[in-house]
Design a protein around this motif. Structure first.
Motif, PDB file in Angstrom:
ATOM      1  N   ILE A  14     -50.992  32.034   8.462  1.00 28.72           N
ATOM      2  CA  ILE A  14     -49.632  32.550   8.648  1.00 28.72           C
ATOM      3  C   ILE A  14     -48.589  31.486   8.289  1.00 28.72           C
ATOM      4  N   CYS A  15     -47.361  31.941   8.036  1.00 20.46           N
ATOM      5  CA  CYS A  15     -46.304  31.024   7.579  1.00 20.46           C
ATOM      6  C   CYS A  15     -45.858  30.097   8.716  1.00 20.46           C
ATOM      7  N   SER A  16     -45.166  29.027   8.336  1.00 20.61           N
ATOM      8  CA  SER A  16     -44.801  28.002   9.328  1.00 20.61           C
ATOM      9  C   SER A  16     -43.870  28.573  10.398  1.00 20.61           C
ATOM     10  N   GLN A  17     -42.977  29.486   9.974  1.00 19.62           N
ATOM     11  CA  GLN A  17     -42.080  30.159  10.920  1.00 19.62           C
ATOM     12  C   GLN A  17     -42.888  30.876  12.004  1.00 19.62           C
ATOM     13  N   CYS A  18     -43.888  31.628  11.542  1.00 17.05           N
ATOM     14  CA  CYS A  18     -44.699  32.413  12.475  1.00 17.05           C
ATOM     15  C   CYS A  18     -45.498  31.518  13.418  1.00 17.05           C
ATOM     16  N   LYS A  19     -45.912  30.344  12.923  1.00 17.01           N
ATOM     17  CA  LYS A  19     -46.625  29.398  13.794  1.00 17.01           C
ATOM     18  C   LYS A  19     -45.754  29.028  14.987  1.00 17.01           C
ATOM     19  N   LYS A  20     -44.454  28.855  14.692  1.00 16.04           N
ATOM     20  CA  LYS A  20     -43.526  28.536  15.791  1.00 16.04           C
ATOM     21  C   LYS A  20     -43.283  29.779  16.655  1.00 16.04           C
ATOM     22  N   ARG A  21     -43.095  30.924  15.966  1.00 15.65           N
ATOM     23  CA  ARG A  21     -42.759  32.161  16.680  1.00 15.65           C
ATOM     24  C   ARG A  21     -43.830  32.526  17.709  1.00 15.65           C
ATOM     25  N   TYR A  22     -45.089  32.446  17.282  1.00 11.33           N
ATOM     26  CA  TYR A  22     -46.109  33.019  18.160  1.00 11.33           C
ATOM     27  C   TYR A  22     -46.304  32.198  19.429  1.00 11.33           C
ATOM     28  N   ILE A  60     -51.587  40.268   7.090  1.00  5.56           N
ATOM     29  CA  ILE A  60     -52.445  39.836   8.201  1.00  5.56           C
ATOM     30  C   ILE A  60     -52.168  40.663   9.454  1.00  5.56           C
ATOM     31  N   TYR A  61     -50.872  40.927   9.710  1.00  2.00           N
ATOM     32  CA  TYR A  61     -50.523  41.624  10.948  1.00  2.00           C
ATOM     33  C   TYR A  61     -50.937  43.094  10.941  1.00  2.00           C
ATOM     34  N   LYS A  62     -51.257  43.610   9.766  1.00  2.00           N
ATOM     35  CA  LYS A  62     -51.790  44.984   9.714  1.00  2.00           C
ATOM     36  C   LYS A  62     -53.111  45.081  10.468  1.00  2.00           C
ATOM     37  N   ASP A 106     -41.358  40.271  13.260  1.00  2.00           N
ATOM     38  CA  ASP A 106     -40.070  40.181  12.562  1.00  2.00           C
ATOM     39  C   ASP A 106     -40.226  39.538  11.189  1.00  2.00           C
ATOM     40  N   CYS A 107     -41.379  38.902  10.927  1.00  2.00           N
ATOM     41  CA  CYS A 107     -41.555  38.127   9.693  1.00  2.00           C
ATOM     42  C   CYS A 107     -41.580  39.033   8.466  1.00  2.00           C
ATOM     43  N   LYS A 108     -40.849  38.569   7.424  1.00  2.00           N
ATOM     44  CA  LYS A 108     -40.772  39.379   6.203  1.00  2.00           C
ATOM     45  C   LYS A 108     -41.757  38.876   5.134  1.00  2.00           C
ATOM     46  N   ASN A 109     -42.450  37.773   5.434  1.00  2.00           N
ATOM     47  CA  ASN A 109     -43.409  37.186   4.502  1.00  2.00           C
ATOM     48  C   ASN A 109     -44.564  38.167   4.217  1.00  2.00           C
ATOM     49  N   GLU A 110     -44.842  38.388   2.935  1.00  2.00           N
ATOM     50  CA  GLU A 110     -45.839  39.407   2.563  1.00  2.00           C
ATOM     51  C   GLU A 110     -47.236  39.093   3.094  1.00  2.00           C
ATOM     52  N   GLN A 111     -47.603  37.832   2.901  1.00  2.00           N
ATOM     53  CA  GLN A 111     -48.911  37.380   3.378  1.00  2.00           C
ATOM     54  C   GLN A 111     -49.049  37.645   4.886  1.00  2.00           C
ATOM     55  N   CYS A 112     -47.990  37.289   5.628  1.00  2.00           N
ATOM     56  CA  CYS A 112     -48.002  37.503   7.081  1.00  2.00           C
ATOM     57  C   CYS A 112     -48.123  38.995   7.402  1.00  2.00           C
ATOM     58  N   GLN A 113     -47.328  39.803   6.713  1.00  2.00           N
ATOM     59  CA  GLN A 113     -47.344  41.240   7.006  1.00  2.00           C
ATOM     60  C   GLN A 113     -48.727  41.842   6.780  1.00  2.00           C
TER      61      GLN A 113
END
Ligand SMILES: [Zn+2]
Ligand SMILES: [Zn+2]
Length: 419
Positions: A190-198, A216-218, A207-214
């Protein structure tokens, strides 16, 4: 010093401001027919109101608030959204003593310190509605249908409704725990933002708009499988109510709204025509918020819609209301001394309800006629010394170019008839 509006803000000039008025007026009429009443609350609040209500872990409170100290060193914040203020007002004025639910709506600008980009502004406009004091699933249905009816009424056709349930303090914790373990197992992807978020609050990752993250979250655990029986039952009745109301919807399990205060029903409306940031409004339940502010346990639900986005969607559908054909009257004087008389005629027309104007910059007759045209006037009244003496004025229809002589006393009648 550069003379310009502060970064992230913009002037809404008359060409655009007319849409703002249109959107606000349509909201007022429709919302009031649903039993909602207007509330006006301050542009700023004590900072704690938002920290407490919206939640310390949210992007808004973490980095997007306009917070400042006033001269008495009190920390104040420009409102980043409306719900916290409405609920603060509900508690402050003990509105639980009024017939429940208390149904309120508002219209105004909100402030967030964001990087200004892609239609995001630091001052932006919202219309919102809140219903506080009822847990009835039909109230959820009412608000969703109110919002959908509003979009249809202003002329939007391609709108999509997504709903979800966020559970409650009984069933959410088990889900959050499982979501956190899932995220830990994916922490390298996951992206660095999400590492902090979680770490702050796992729900934030949605809330993340990063495609890779989205992607994974599926595969992430779904909240719907964790709902307690009360939340399941509530959600089932909301869906049934929407079905009965003829409202089609999609269930979107990633629809987890970014504020701490949301419980049970959440919803979002999108316009597929305005790009990746396609939400034009949304809302949800916040059954714990009144209590959080020191009131008795009181359920609540609301929504907000962004005027900038709604206008974009209207533009994309080519549905912005057409400018009304103006029927204005321009009073033209042949020489300067007649301007007082022109002004008197203007007052008479205006007091009879006619949109009318004259020149205040000393233009020649030709210049005044040009101005009348530029301003979109339908008629010009032309005043010369002969006209004043005879009391009969020349009225020119600027569309057809025809002229008529009209007695001063008959002017108002003349324009009334022509309309
Ligand atoms: Zn629950
Ligand atoms: Zn991410």
């Amino acid at each position: 010093m550069e003379i310009k509006a502060p970064r992230g803000t913009s002037d809404i000039l008359p060409e655009r401001a007319q849409y703002w008025d249109f959107l606000a007026l349509e909201a007022m009429n429709l919302f009031e027919s649903f039993g909602y009443q207007k509330i006006i609350f301050p542009t700023f609040e004590y900072t704690e109101i938002f920290q407490k209500g919206i939640g310390q872990s949210t992007d808004i409170v973490q980095k997007e608030m306009y917070t400042f100290l006033d001269k008495a060193e009190r920390s104040l914040t420009l409102r980043p959204e409306g719900t916290a203020s409405v609920v603060r007002a509900y508690v402050e004025h003990k509105m639980w003593n009024r017939p429940q639910p208390v149904k309120l709506y508002y219209y105004g600008s909100m402030f967030r310190y964001e990087r200004p980009q892609s239609g995001r502004y630091r001052e932006f406009w919202q219309i919102g509605a809140e219903s506080i004091g009822s847990l009835d699933p039909l109230i959820d249905v009412e608000l969703i249908i109110l919002l959908m009816d509003y979009y249809r009424q202003i002329g939007l056709q391609m709108i999509e409704l997504k709903i979800n349930s966020m559970g409650c303090p009984l069933c959410q914790p088990a889900y959050i725990e499982d979501l956190r373990s899932f995220l830990e197992s994916k922490v390298n992807e996951i992206c660095s933002q999400c590492k902090k978020r979680y770490k702050l609050n796992p729900l934030r990752v949605f809330d993340c708009k990063n495609e890779q993250c989205q992607k994974i979250y599926k595969e992430a655990p779904q909240l719907s499988k964790y709902l307690c029986s009360e939340c399941q039952n509530h959600f089932a009745r909301v869906k049934k109510g929407l079905d009965l109301g003829g409202e089609s919807f999609q269930i979107d399990s990633s629809l987890v709204r970014g504020f701490d205060y949301y419980t049970k029903t959440t919803f979002e409306i999108c316009s597929p025509l305005i790009g990746a940031q396609d939400a034009i409004g949304g809302g949800g339940r916040y059954d714990g918020l009144v209590e959080l502010y020191g009131g008795p346990p009181t359920p609540g639900i609301g929504f907000a819609l962004g005027l900038e986005r709604v206008t974009l969607a209207l533009e994309a559908e080519n549905s912005l209301p057409q400018k009304k054909e103006t029927k204005g009257i321009y009073v033209v004087s042949i020489d300067d001394e007649l301007r007082t008389e022109a002004f008197n005629i203007l007052l008479m027309l205006r007091r009879s309800g006619f949109q009318s104007d004259m020149d205040y910059t000393g233009k020649s007759l030709r210049g005044q006629m040009k101005q009348a045209d530029k301003k979109g006037a339908r008629f010009a009244i032309i005043l010369g010394p002969d006209e004043i003496e005879s009391g009969t004025y020349t009225v020119r229809d600027l569309n057809s170019g025809t002229q008529e002589n009209v007695k001063k006393d008959n002017l108002v009648e003349f324009f009334k008839k022509d309309r």
